[in-house]
Design a protein around this motif. Structure first.
Motif, PDB file in Angstrom:
ATOM      1  N   ALA A  68       0.379   5.702   0.318  1.00  0.00           N
ATOM      2  CA  ALA A  68      -1.006   5.403   0.691  1.00  0.00           C
ATOM      3  C   ALA A  68      -1.087   4.075   1.429  1.00  0.00           C
ATOM      4  O   ALA A  68      -1.937   3.898   2.309  1.00  0.00           O
ATOM      5  N   ALA A  69      -0.210   3.130   1.044  1.00  0.00           N
ATOM      6  CA  ALA A  69      -0.268   1.812   1.673  1.00  0.00           C
ATOM      7  C   ALA A  69       0.471   1.770   3.003  1.00  0.00           C
ATOM      8  O   ALA A  69       0.336   0.808   3.762  1.00  0.00           O
ATOM      9  N   ALA A  70       1.249   2.832   3.293  1.00  0.00           N
ATOM     10  CA  ALA A  70       2.106   2.828   4.473  1.00  0.00           C
ATOM     11  C   ALA A  70       1.385   2.489   5.777  1.00  0.00           C
ATOM     12  O   ALA A  70       1.911   1.712   6.577  1.00  0.00           O
ATOM     13  N   PRO A  71       0.176   3.042   6.018  1.00  0.00           N
ATOM     14  CA  PRO A  71      -0.497   2.730   7.295  1.00  0.00           C
ATOM     15  C   PRO A  71      -0.723   1.237   7.519  1.00  0.00           C
ATOM     16  O   PRO A  71      -0.761   0.788   8.663  1.00  0.00           O
ATOM     17  N   GLN A  72      -0.859   0.476   6.416  1.00  0.00           N
ATOM     18  CA  GLN A  72      -1.083  -0.959   6.581  1.00  0.00           C
ATOM     19  C   GLN A  72       0.187  -1.680   7.025  1.00  0.00           C
ATOM     20  O   GLN A  72       0.140  -2.830   7.462  1.00  0.00           O
ATOM     21  N   TYR A  73       1.305  -1.086   6.752  1.00  0.00           N
ATOM     22  CA  TYR A  73       2.580  -1.738   7.089  1.00  0.00           C
ATOM     23  C   TYR A  73       3.347  -0.853   8.065  1.00  0.00           C
ATOM     24  O   TYR A  73       4.327  -0.225   7.712  1.00  0.00           O
ATOM     25  N   PRO A  74       2.904  -0.759   9.317  1.00  0.00           N
ATOM     26  CA  PRO A  74       3.536   0.183  10.229  1.00  0.00           C
ATOM     27  C   PRO A  74       4.995  -0.197  10.502  1.00  0.00           C
ATOM     28  O   PRO A  74       5.325  -1.389  10.643  1.00  0.00           O
ATOM     29  N   GLY A  75       5.843   0.836  10.482  1.00  0.00           N
ATOM     30  CA  GLY A  75       7.227   0.641  10.845  1.00  0.00           C
ATOM     31  C   GLY A  75       8.089   0.009   9.782  1.00  0.00           C
ATOM     32  O   GLY A  75       9.191  -0.451  10.049  1.00  0.00           O
ATOM     33  N   ALA A  84       6.492  -6.002  -0.344  1.00  0.00           N
ATOM     34  CA  ALA A  84       5.291  -6.698   0.134  1.00  0.00           C
ATOM     35  C   ALA A  84       4.168  -6.601  -0.890  1.00  0.00           C
ATOM     36  O   ALA A  84       3.487  -7.585  -1.195  1.00  0.00           O
ATOM     37  N   ILE A  85       4.025  -5.375  -1.457  1.00  0.00           N
ATOM     38  CA  ILE A  85       2.957  -5.199  -2.458  1.00  0.00           C
ATOM     39  C   ILE A  85       3.228  -6.078  -3.674  1.00  0.00           C
ATOM     40  O   ILE A  85       2.328  -6.744  -4.194  1.00  0.00           O
ATOM     41  N   MET A  86       4.497  -6.103  -4.103  1.00  0.00           N
ATOM     42  CA  MET A  86       4.829  -6.894  -5.288  1.00  0.00           C
ATOM     43  C   MET A  86       4.637  -8.385  -5.030  1.00  0.00           C
ATOM     44  O   MET A  86       4.203  -9.126  -5.903  1.00  0.00           O
ATOM     45  N   ALA A  87       4.941  -8.815  -3.806  1.00  0.00           N
ATOM     46  CA  ALA A  87       4.750 -10.234  -3.472  1.00  0.00           C
ATOM     47  C   ALA A  87       3.271 -10.580  -3.572  1.00  0.00           C
ATOM     48  O   ALA A  87       2.890 -11.622  -4.124  1.00  0.00           O
TER      49      ALA A  87
END
Lengths: 320, 322
Positions: A68-75, A84-87
């Motif tokens: 679900a979060a993939a679109p926010q982090y393209p590529g 990134a989410i854990m950070a």
């Protein structure tokens, strides 16, 4: 003068020992788990930002969340997204130790509920004690009736029986009528304060008869005299008794431990703290000490504000 | 005078009657509760102590004195009596003596002394269970403040003290987990909690000692402070002492919170802190052995009543020592 210095030295040494646990309790309630383990940080701790490991763990994303979060982090690859989410979670979950401890105290256990229960139980006990004891004390002090000596003798005899000592038969009786695990069970054994009757009787004896006779002339009933004439004269004694009663029942652990099992909804503050301790692992010393502080503080603060009254109230039993 | 009283009584017999009825009416709620909550349970405990009753069973058998026999023959209960009496015998004299000592010192300092009075009274107000948990942390064998403080003395001159030398060599005591220390730690916390209460009672007693008595004693040649204490203060505090000792005994007999907080499972290392209140709780409530729990209750009541009766007897004789 030199003699006084010696006295102060002895008394200060005593004061250090007496205050040590209070100091530690407050200090632990401010510190981070690491500081508690290492014994560092002085009184307040360094108050460096700390990360709450449980909070971070809760935010650990599963596959769907990563997708679900993939679109926010393209590529990015999945593991990069997770990192990134854990950070972000670590940033969101970091707090000052003092904030961490005190918020956890309220979040991990229904502490507010416990405090409210404590308040309900101590207040109802005191209220009923007065309701029952005052009329009896008035009758024993100011009314002449056949059997008065016998009733007073019974009061003196009952003073010999500490309620804690007969907790087991009381518990059996309450269990037989199905009242364990109720507010009633927490309150009922304390509704009769023989000591309260005795104390108020001694006090009422000193009230002049003229006052009562005048009230009777005005057509007041005896019951009205109790509440509208005797009660106002007895305020100082009643205040002392209130402190005596409230301190005893706020702090009581034995009786609630017996009649309340399981249901957290009925826990009084000491029971709540006890359960907190049972659940806690090593990293929860801070929040537990925060809970202890919150439970101990109301009476300590009230005591510091109204010392003379408190000491009078607690030593009331010295008037026997 | 008697005649007038008699004539008033004769004139208003219904008035007297009415007052008696009201009086009984006012006293009835208290009387009813006194019977139901204080007297009936004593009888119930007395009856059940001769049975093998358990909650949930429909009936029970009479077992005669078997429960009491057990109390006096099993080693568990021997440990219970030893723990209870050790606690009472240690805590009562020390907390009374410390209370008296603190009261005398505080009293002689005047207004500044009030600060100490406030501090020493704090443990009396504090929830004992919470403070017990704090003590448990402080006594923790490795991360506890107490052993950490002792460890700081290692390698310094303080090591001449045998206790510290042993500790530095073989490790400091486990305190609560150590069968040799557990009961003494329990006593220490009992004293810590209770002596401030005794101090306040003694301070109240001291205000009642007349100044002239000291002057009189000085006239009679009591020059030293010790002589004045022995001849004036101590005898004048006689009634206070009787009361303080009794109430300390009753409170000491009832120790429970600390034991349950430190050792929820069964009364400490080797049952060295298996006190009576904990035994009543464990046997009667947790294990549902109500017969034996009631027998302990009865014994407990006998001890406490006996103590209070001695106190009343002493007070009625208006004790004065010396």
């Amino acid at each position: 003068m030199t003699r006084d210095i010696w006295k102060h030295l002895i008394l200060i040494l005593g004061a250090i020992i007496v205050l040590a646990p209070f100091y530690m309790m407050l200090s632990y309630s401010f510190k981070s788990p690491g500081e508690i383990d290492r014994g560092t940080g002085g009184f307040f701790g360094a108050q460096e930002m700390m990360v709450d490991p449980r909070c971070v763990k809760l935010r650990d994303p599963n596959r769907d969340e990563i997708a679900a979060a993939a679109p926010q982090y393209p590529g990015r690859s999945d593991s990069e997204i997770r990192n990134a989410i854990m950070a972000q979670a670590e940033i969101d979950c970091s707090t000052r130790p003092v904030v961490f401890n005190y918020t956890k105290a309220f979040i991990e256990a229904p502490l507010l509920r416990y405090l409210l229960n404590g308040l309900i139980v101590t207040a109802s006990i005191f209220f009923i004690q007065v309701l029952v004891a005052l009329p009896a004390a008035y009758a024993l002090a100011k009314l002449k009736f056949w059997g008065r000596e016998a009733v007073f003798g019974l009061v003196l005899f009952c003073l010999l029986i500490p309620v804690h000592a007969i907790a087991l038969p009381l518990y059996i009786m309450l269990a037989k009528v199905g009242l364990t695990n109720t507010y009633v069970a927490l309150v009922v054994p304390w509704t009769i304060s023989v000591f309260g009757i005795f104390l108020m009787r001694q006090f009422f004896m000193t009230v002049p008869d003229d006052l009562i006779d005048a009230a009777r002339m005005d057509g007041m009933t005896e019951l009205a005299i109790v509440w509208r004439v005797m009660l106002p004269t007895a305020i100082p004694a009643l205040l002392a008794f209130a402190i005596f009663s409230i301190v005893a029942h706020w702090n009581d652990y034995f009786w609630p431990r017996i009649v309340v099992t399981g249901s957290r909804d009925l826990f009084t503050p000491p029971l709540g703290l006890r359960e907190f301790k049972g659940d806690a692992d090593g990293s929860f010393f801070g929040p537990m000490m925060a809970t202890a502080t919150i439970i101990v503080m109301p009476l300590i603060v009230a005591f510091l504000v109204a010392q003379r009254r408190f000491i009078e109230g607690i030593t009331l039993s010295g008037m026997k | 005078m008697a005649e007038i009283d008699a004539s008033i009584a004769a004139r208003k017999p219904q008035e007297v009657n009415r007052q008696a009825r009201t009086a009984w009416g006012l006293a009835t709620p208290a009387l009813a509760l006194m019977f139901l909550i204080l007297l009936v349970p004593v009888v119930v405990a007395g009856v059940l102590s001769f049975t093998n009753y358990s909650l949930g069973n429909s009936g029970f058998d009479w077992v005669g004195f078997k429960n009491f026999d057990r109390l006096f023959s099993r080693s568990t209960y021997e440990k219970m009596f030893i723990a209870t009496f050790t606690y009472v015998v240690v805590v009562v004299p020390i907390s009374v003596a410390l209370g008296l000592g603190a009261a005398l010192l505080v009293n002689s300092l005047g207004r500044i002394g009030d600060v100490y009075k406030t501090i020493y009274f704090l443990p009396v107000m504090a929830t004992l269970l919470a403070m017990a948990i704090v003590w448990e942390f402080m006594l923790h064998p490795t991360i506890g403040v107490i052993n950490q403080t002792f460890e700081m003395s290692c390698g310094t001159i303080l090591e001449v003290i045998p206790f510290l030398a042993n500790g530095c060599a073989d490790g400091f005591p486990l305190w609560l987990g150590d069968r040799d220390y557990a009961i003494w730690v329990l006593c220490f916390i009992g004293i810590w909690q209770g002596f401030g209460f005794n101090m306040v009672l003694y301070l109240a007693g001291l205000t009642a000692v007349h100044r002239e008595l000291y002057h009189a004693a000085e006239m009679d040649g009591a020059k030293s402070a010790w002589e004045r204490f022995r001849l004036v203060t101590w005898p004048a505090l006689g009634p206070t002492t009787v009361f303080v000792v009794t109430i300390s005994c009753i409170r000491a007999f009832q120790v429970f919170d600390t034991v349950e907080a430190f050792w929820p499972q069964g009364g400490g290392p080797n049952k060295s802190t298996y006190v009576m209140m904990f035994a009543i709780f464990e046997k009667g409530v947790q294990q549902n052995l109500i017969g034996i729990g009631s027998a302990i209750t009865m014994l407990f009541l006998v001890f406490v009543m006996f103590l209070t009766l001695i106190q009343r007897w002493l007070v009625e004789r208006k004790v004065h020592y010396g």
